[in-house]
Design a protein around this motif. Sequence first.
Motif, PDB file in Angstrom:
ATOM      1  N   ILE A  21       0.837  -1.199   0.000  1.00  0.00           N
ATOM      2  CA  ILE A  21       0.000   0.000   0.000  1.00  0.00           C
ATOM      3  C   ILE A  21       0.874   1.251   0.000  1.00  0.00           C
ATOM      4  O   ILE A  21       0.620   2.203  -0.745  1.00  0.00           O
ATOM      5  N   ALA A  22       1.903   1.245   0.824  1.00  0.00           N
ATOM      6  CA  ALA A  22       2.774   2.418   0.939  1.00  0.00           C
ATOM      7  C   ALA A  22       3.417   2.791  -0.396  1.00  0.00           C
ATOM      8  O   ALA A  22       3.559   3.968  -0.720  1.00  0.00           O
ATOM      9  N   SER A  23       3.810   1.791  -1.171  1.00  0.00           N
ATOM     10  CA  SER A  23       4.431   2.064  -2.472  1.00  0.00           C
ATOM     11  C   SER A  23       3.484   2.835  -3.383  1.00  0.00           C
ATOM     12  O   SER A  23       3.896   3.742  -4.110  1.00  0.00           O
ATOM     13  N   TRP A  24       2.215   2.459  -3.328  1.00  0.00           N
ATOM     14  CA  TRP A  24       1.215   3.178  -4.126  1.00  0.00           C
ATOM     15  C   TRP A  24       0.982   4.584  -3.583  1.00  0.00           C
ATOM     16  O   TRP A  24       0.770   5.526  -4.350  1.00  0.00           O
ATOM     17  N   ILE A  25       1.036   4.747  -2.270  1.00  0.00           N
ATOM     18  CA  ILE A  25       0.904   6.088  -1.694  1.00  0.00           C
ATOM     19  C   ILE A  25       2.052   6.968  -2.185  1.00  0.00           C
ATOM     20  O   ILE A  25       1.849   8.114  -2.596  1.00  0.00           O
ATOM     21  N   VAL A  26       3.276   6.418  -2.153  1.00  0.00           N
ATOM     22  CA  VAL A  26       4.441   7.169  -2.642  1.00  0.00           C
ATOM     23  C   VAL A  26       4.266   7.524  -4.110  1.00  0.00           C
ATOM     24  O   VAL A  26       4.525   8.662  -4.529  1.00  0.00           O
ATOM     25  N   LEU A  28       1.522   7.916  -5.924  1.00  0.00           N
ATOM     26  CA  LEU A  28       0.507   8.952  -6.139  1.00  0.00           C
ATOM     27  C   LEU A  28       0.964  10.301  -5.594  1.00  0.00           C
ATOM     28  O   LEU A  28       0.684  11.346  -6.185  1.00  0.00           O
ATOM     29  N   LEU A  29       1.679  10.291  -4.472  1.00  0.00           N
ATOM     30  CA  LEU A  29       2.195  11.548  -3.923  1.00  0.00           C
ATOM     31  C   LEU A  29       3.157  12.217  -4.890  1.00  0.00           C
ATOM     32  O   LEU A  29       3.093  13.436  -5.120  1.00  0.00           O
ATOM     33  N   LEU A  30       4.052  11.428  -5.471  1.00  0.00           N
ATOM     34  CA  LEU A  30       5.012  11.979  -6.435  1.00  0.00           C
ATOM     35  C   LEU A  30       4.284  12.528  -7.661  1.00  0.00           C
ATOM     36  O   LEU A  30       4.630  13.605  -8.174  1.00  0.00           O
ATOM     37  N   LEU A  31       3.273  11.805  -8.128  1.00  0.00           N
ATOM     38  CA  LEU A  31       2.510  12.265  -9.284  1.00  0.00           C
ATOM     39  C   LEU A  31       1.765  13.565  -8.995  1.00  0.00           C
ATOM     40  O   LEU A  31       1.499  14.353  -9.900  1.00  0.00           O
ATOM     41  N   ASP A 203      -9.487  -2.174  -4.273  1.00  0.00           N
ATOM     42  CA  ASP A 203      -8.375  -1.840  -5.153  1.00  0.00           C
ATOM     43  C   ASP A 203      -7.335  -1.025  -4.380  1.00  0.00           C
ATOM     44  O   ASP A 203      -7.669  -0.038  -3.718  1.00  0.00           O
ATOM     45  N   VAL A 204      -6.073  -1.428  -4.463  1.00  0.00           N
ATOM     46  CA  VAL A 204      -5.009  -0.757  -3.717  1.00  0.00           C
ATOM     47  C   VAL A 204      -4.890   0.705  -4.121  1.00  0.00           C
ATOM     48  O   VAL A 204      -4.512   1.566  -3.314  1.00  0.00           O
ATOM     49  N   ARG A 205      -5.248   1.027  -5.363  1.00  0.00           N
ATOM     50  CA  ARG A 205      -5.177   2.422  -5.804  1.00  0.00           C
ATOM     51  C   ARG A 205      -6.207   3.278  -5.083  1.00  0.00           C
ATOM     52  O   ARG A 205      -5.955   4.449  -4.769  1.00  0.00           O
ATOM     53  N   ASP A 206      -7.372   2.688  -4.806  1.00  0.00           N
ATOM     54  CA  ASP A 206      -8.396   3.406  -4.050  1.00  0.00           C
ATOM     55  C   ASP A 206      -7.935   3.631  -2.611  1.00  0.00           C
ATOM     56  O   ASP A 206      -8.148   4.704  -2.030  1.00  0.00           O
ATOM     57  N   VAL A 207      -7.295   2.617  -2.032  1.00  0.00           N
ATOM     58  CA  VAL A 207      -6.799   2.719  -0.657  1.00  0.00           C
ATOM     59  C   VAL A 207      -5.728   3.811  -0.567  1.00  0.00           C
ATOM     60  O   VAL A 207      -5.749   4.646   0.342  1.00  0.00           O
ATOM     61  N   ALA A 208      -4.814   3.818  -1.516  1.00  0.00           N
ATOM     62  CA  ALA A 208      -3.742   4.820  -1.509  1.00  0.00           C
ATOM     63  C   ALA A 208      -4.294   6.229  -1.678  1.00  0.00           C
ATOM     64  O   ALA A 208      -3.883   7.161  -0.974  1.00  0.00           O
ATOM     65  N   LEU A 209      -5.246   6.381  -2.601  1.00  0.00           N
ATOM     66  CA  LEU A 209      -5.820   7.704  -2.833  1.00  0.00           C
ATOM     67  C   LEU A 209      -6.593   8.189  -1.613  1.00  0.00           C
ATOM     68  O   LEU A 209      -6.583   9.381  -1.296  1.00  0.00           O
ATOM     69  N   ALA A 210      -7.253   7.268  -0.906  1.00  0.00           N
ATOM     70  CA  ALA A 210      -7.985   7.645   0.306  1.00  0.00           C
ATOM     71  C   ALA A 210      -7.033   8.231   1.342  1.00  0.00           C
ATOM     72  O   ALA A 210      -7.366   9.196   2.051  1.00  0.00           O
ATOM     73  N   HIS A 211      -5.831   7.657   1.456  1.00  0.00           N
ATOM     74  CA  HIS A 211      -4.825   8.194   2.374  1.00  0.00           C
ATOM     75  C   HIS A 211      -4.506   9.653   2.015  1.00  0.00           C
ATOM     76  O   HIS A 211      -4.447  10.520   2.887  1.00  0.00           O
ATOM     77  N   ILE A 212      -4.278   9.885   0.725  1.00  0.00           N
ATOM     78  CA  ILE A 212      -3.869  11.228   0.284  1.00  0.00           C
ATOM     79  C   ILE A 212      -5.014  12.228   0.422  1.00  0.00           C
ATOM     80  O   ILE A 212      -4.815  13.377   0.819  1.00  0.00           O
ATOM     81  N   LYS A 213      -6.228  11.787   0.131  1.00  0.00           N
ATOM     82  CA  LYS A 213      -7.393  12.659   0.283  1.00  0.00           C
ATOM     83  C   LYS A 213      -7.603  13.034   1.748  1.00  0.00           C
ATOM     84  O   LYS A 213      -8.094  14.124   2.063  1.00  0.00           O
ATOM     85  N   ALA A 214      -7.226  12.123   2.662  1.00  0.00           N
ATOM     86  CA  ALA A 214      -7.331  12.419   4.087  1.00  0.00           C
ATOM     87  C   ALA A 214      -6.385  13.550   4.477  1.00  0.00           C
ATOM     88  O   ALA A 214      -6.622  14.264   5.452  1.00  0.00           O
ATOM     89  N   LEU A 215      -5.299  13.702   3.726  1.00  0.00           N
ATOM     90  CA  LEU A 215      -4.386  14.816   3.939  1.00  0.00           C
ATOM     91  C   LEU A 215      -4.910  16.089   3.281  1.00  0.00           C
ATOM     92  O   LEU A 215      -4.903  17.162   3.886  1.00  0.00           O
TER      93      LEU A 215
END
Length: 297
Positions: A21-26, A28-31, A203-215
């Motif tokens: 999950i963290a890799s996907w968060i990274v 999306l954050l970079l993008l 979907d892991v992409r949804d999970v990662a995006l949810a993290h970023i949206k929480a920020l």
Amino acid sequence: MEMDMNGGGKVVCVTGASGYIASWIVKLLLLRGYTVKATVRDPKDQKKTDHLLALDGARERLQLFKASLLEEGSFEHAIDGCDAVFHTASPVKIIATDPQAELIEPAVKGTINVLATCTKVSSVKRVILTSSMATLHSPNFPLGPNVLLDETTFSDPTMVYTLQDFGRKCGMDVCQGQQLGLGHNESRTRKNTFNRKHHRLVDVRDVALAHIKALETPSAKGRYIIDAPIVTTEEIEKILREFFPDLCIAHENEDIDLNSMTYKVNVEKVKSLGIEFTPTETSLRDTVLSLKEKHLV
């Protein structure tokens, strides 16, 4: 998936960055234009870091730091100067001979270690913590078709309240996300989780995006559940046969009681962050295409 450049000039930390999950968060954050300070257990372990260093934007805006959950203060260099911290680092073992020592202790101590460090760094205003559906239900928690789980549901409220109170007292927002994924962060002794007949996949992409949206959502606070409806092994197999006509999946009668899988989950809160769930069919097809692209199947 939309890619807003909301992170321009902002610096964030992601712990346990080499994880799934963290890799996907990274990524999306970079993008989205963020500068990412990522912690891993060993920055020199190319098997765990090459995929991160190959991400778009990594050369310019990704730094790797060595940190250990049980080493007090080891996250200080990574968190220093950050606007927010995504704490995803946690031990992951499907089978644990000593769950307390191998899973619970490092997870709890690691989280307190990270939060304690965040209190010392004045720039940190928000912490997003990756949690587990285990905080909503446990083996002793009765589940069934009439059970509705939401952000007010706790299997053991002690730790959750402790984390949120910790954040409030220190002037930080602590957002917790519960996600349910096949075999992720679970210490089950099941030989093969795919032998189950029923699954709830996100979907892991949804999970990662949810993290970023929480920020990125100023009003975000507290817990967020991300979950999906039941899908059967037969339904998954039908989709996979599109790519593998001769696919053969061995079905063992190892399934848990279906009644315990039919509980309902209210996901309106996470949807309020702007999360649109990826259909299971799309997730499975994209997974296969990715594996084919990497010559893994």
